[in-house]
Design a protein around this motif. Structure first.
Motif, PDB file in Angstrom:
ATOM      1  N   GLN A  42       0.825  -1.213   0.000  1.00 17.08           N
ATOM      2  CA  GLN A  42       0.000   0.000   0.000  1.00 17.08           C
ATOM      3  C   GLN A  42       0.860   1.264   0.000  1.00 17.08           C
ATOM      4  O   GLN A  42       0.556   2.237  -0.706  1.00 17.08           O
ATOM      5  N   VAL A  43       1.937   1.245   0.798  1.00 16.44           N
ATOM      6  CA  VAL A  43       2.828   2.418   0.839  1.00 16.44           C
ATOM      7  C   VAL A  43       3.497   2.616  -0.514  1.00 16.44           C
ATOM      8  O   VAL A  43       3.622   3.748  -0.999  1.00 16.44           O
ATOM      9  N   LYS A  44       3.915   1.518  -1.141  1.00 17.96           N
ATOM     10  CA  LYS A  44       4.542   1.613  -2.452  1.00 17.96           C
ATOM     11  C   LYS A  44       3.579   2.230  -3.460  1.00 17.96           C
ATOM     12  O   LYS A  44       3.977   3.061  -4.299  1.00 17.96           O
ATOM     13  N   THR A  45       2.313   1.825  -3.376  1.00 20.12           N
ATOM     14  CA  THR A  45       1.296   2.397  -4.265  1.00 20.12           C
ATOM     15  C   THR A  45       1.120   3.884  -4.002  1.00 20.12           C
ATOM     16  O   THR A  45       1.030   4.693  -4.946  1.00 20.12           O
ATOM     17  N   GLN A  46       1.088   4.266  -2.722  1.00 22.18           N
ATOM     18  CA  GLN A  46       0.936   5.678  -2.370  1.00 22.18           C
ATOM     19  C   GLN A  46       2.140   6.501  -2.813  1.00 22.18           C
ATOM     20  O   GLN A  46       1.985   7.659  -3.222  1.00 22.18           O
ATOM     21  N   GLN A 111       3.961  18.759  -1.874  1.00 20.99           N
ATOM     22  CA  GLN A 111       3.916  17.450  -2.512  1.00 20.99           C
ATOM     23  C   GLN A 111       5.273  16.760  -2.440  1.00 20.99           C
ATOM     24  O   GLN A 111       5.354  15.549  -2.197  1.00 20.99           O
ATOM     25  N   LYS A 112       6.340  17.512  -2.635  1.00 15.61           N
ATOM     26  CA  LYS A 112       7.685  16.935  -2.526  1.00 15.61           C
ATOM     27  C   LYS A 112       7.939  16.416  -1.112  1.00 15.61           C
ATOM     28  O   LYS A 112       8.547  15.364  -0.918  1.00 15.61           O
ATOM     29  N   SER A 113       7.451  17.175  -0.122  1.00 19.59           N
ATOM     30  CA  SER A 113       7.601  16.752   1.270  1.00 19.59           C
ATOM     31  C   SER A 113       6.839  15.455   1.531  1.00 19.59           C
ATOM     32  O   SER A 113       7.341  14.542   2.212  1.00 19.59           O
ATOM     33  N   GLU A 116       8.676  12.527  -0.068  1.00 18.15           N
ATOM     34  CA  GLU A 116       9.845  12.139   0.714  1.00 18.15           C
ATOM     35  C   GLU A 116       9.435  11.396   1.985  1.00 18.15           C
ATOM     36  O   GLU A 116      10.082  10.409   2.378  1.00 18.15           O
ATOM     37  N   SER A 117       8.346  11.841   2.607  1.00 20.44           N
ATOM     38  CA  SER A 117       7.848  11.160   3.809  1.00 20.44           C
ATOM     39  C   SER A 117       7.423   9.731   3.492  1.00 20.44           C
ATOM     40  O   SER A 117       7.717   8.792   4.239  1.00 20.44           O
ATOM     41  N   LEU A 118       6.707   9.578   2.382  1.00 21.68           N
ATOM     42  CA  LEU A 118       6.269   8.237   1.980  1.00 21.68           C
ATOM     43  C   LEU A 118       7.450   7.351   1.616  1.00 21.68           C
ATOM     44  O   LEU A 118       7.474   6.163   1.952  1.00 21.68           O
ATOM     45  N   ARG A 119       8.430   7.924   0.930  1.00 25.97           N
ATOM     46  CA  ARG A 119       9.621   7.149   0.583  1.00 25.97           C
ATOM     47  C   ARG A 119      10.366   6.704   1.836  1.00 25.97           C
ATOM     48  O   ARG A 119      10.839   5.561   1.933  1.00 25.97           O
ATOM     49  N   THR A 120      10.477   7.617   2.814  1.00 24.46           N
ATOM     50  CA  THR A 120      11.150   7.280   4.068  1.00 24.46           C
ATOM     51  C   THR A 120      10.396   6.175   4.801  1.00 24.46           C
ATOM     52  O   THR A 120      11.007   5.227   5.314  1.00 24.46           O
ATOM     53  N   ALA A 121       9.067   6.310   4.853  1.00 22.54           N
ATOM     54  CA  ALA A 121       8.250   5.289   5.508  1.00 22.54           C
ATOM     55  C   ALA A 121       8.391   3.951   4.793  1.00 22.54           C
ATOM     56  O   ALA A 121       8.468   2.896   5.439  1.00 22.54           O
ATOM     57  N   TYR A 122       8.438   3.998   3.475  1.00 18.31           N
ATOM     58  CA  TYR A 122       8.589   2.765   2.689  1.00 18.31           C
ATOM     59  C   TYR A 122       9.925   2.098   2.997  1.00 18.31           C
ATOM     60  O   TYR A 122       9.983   0.880   3.226  1.00 18.31           O
ATOM     61  N   ARG A 123      11.008   2.899   3.031  1.00 19.56           N
ATOM     62  CA  ARG A 123      12.327   2.322   3.320  1.00 19.56           C
ATOM     63  C   ARG A 123      12.383   1.730   4.725  1.00 19.56           C
ATOM     64  O   ARG A 123      12.927   0.641   4.930  1.00 19.56           O
ATOM     65  N   LYS A 124      11.808   2.454   5.701  1.00 19.69           N
ATOM     66  CA  LYS A 124      11.828   1.958   7.080  1.00 19.69           C
ATOM     67  C   LYS A 124      11.007   0.682   7.229  1.00 19.69           C
ATOM     68  O   LYS A 124      11.418  -0.263   7.907  1.00 19.69           O
TER      69      LYS A 124
END
Length: 220
Positions: A42-46, A111-113, A116-124
């Motif tokens: 789901q995070v990857k989709t977001q 939107q950039k923020s 980046e938040s979603l990418r960070t959450a995805y990596r974690k």
């Protein structure tokens, strides 16, 4: 958003604590991994949606910047032609586009923020999932050893309990009684044999004495 709250909860989860509190640690760990896998998808989709929205905003920003420049050129042309009202109208349109540009600039930043938040959450979450997969077998093995050790201790305590001690005492007395009976039986059997030999020897003495008496009588 609810998704990020669930992801944050999974990221903060302490696997060791979850195992200690779970009635069935193996089932619980497997379920945690499944939950992480689902949330990761789901995070990857977001992330993909957020990146697409960012691209759309950037495109609108470029288009709006082009409008600003275009209306500026039209205003200059109107001035050259001596058409002040038309030049004023073009400048008004240009000003409207500038206001839109300010709003778009903020939207792009936000939107950039978010991206980046979603990418960070995805990596974690991906890291936590890999950690969970790696630790799963180890933690389950540790739990099984602990459970086995606990059962062994409980079994040892049970063996040392008064109930079991009384049972062992009864068994020991029963064995000792059986041994005593066997010994007595053997002893009785041994006495009977001695009696038989004594009887034979007594009979033999009597026969000998009788023979002697007969012999003396014949001599007379």
């Amino acid at each position: 958003m609810a998704l990020m709250e669930r992801v944050s909860a999974l990221i903060r989860a302490n696997l060791n604590d979850l195992i200690d509190k779970a009635e069935d640690p193996e089932k619980m760990l497997k379920q945690v991994i499944v939950d992480m896998e689902n949330q990761l998808i789901q995070v990857k989709t977001q992330v993909a949606i957020a990146i697409a929205d960012e691209h759309l905003l950037l495109k609108k920003q470029q288009e709006n910047d082009s409008k600003i420049a275009d209306w500026g050129r039209k205003a200059e042309l109107a001035v050259e032609k001596g058409d002040e009202p038309l030049a004023r109208a073009a400048l008004e349109r240009s000003e409207d586009a500038r206001q839109i540009a300010t709003a778009l600039e903020q939207q792009v930043t936000d939107q950039k923020s978010q991206v980046e938040s979603l990418r960070t959450a995805y990596r974690k979450l991906e890291h936590k999932l890999n950690e969970a997969r790696t630790k799963c077998d180890v933690l389950i093995a540790q739990h099984r050893r602990t459970r086995a050790a606990t059962k062994a201790v409980q079994a040892g305590a049970a063996l040392r309990s008064e109930k079991h001690s009384a049972t062992f005492d009864r068994m020991r007395r029963k064995v000792q009684h059986g041994e005593a009976v066997n010994a007595a039986t053997i002893e009785l059997t041994a006495e009977t044999v001695d009696d038989r030999f004594e009887t034979l020897e007594r009979q033999e003495r009597i026969d000998r004495l009788l023979a002697e008496l007969k012999a003396r009588k014949q001599l007379k």
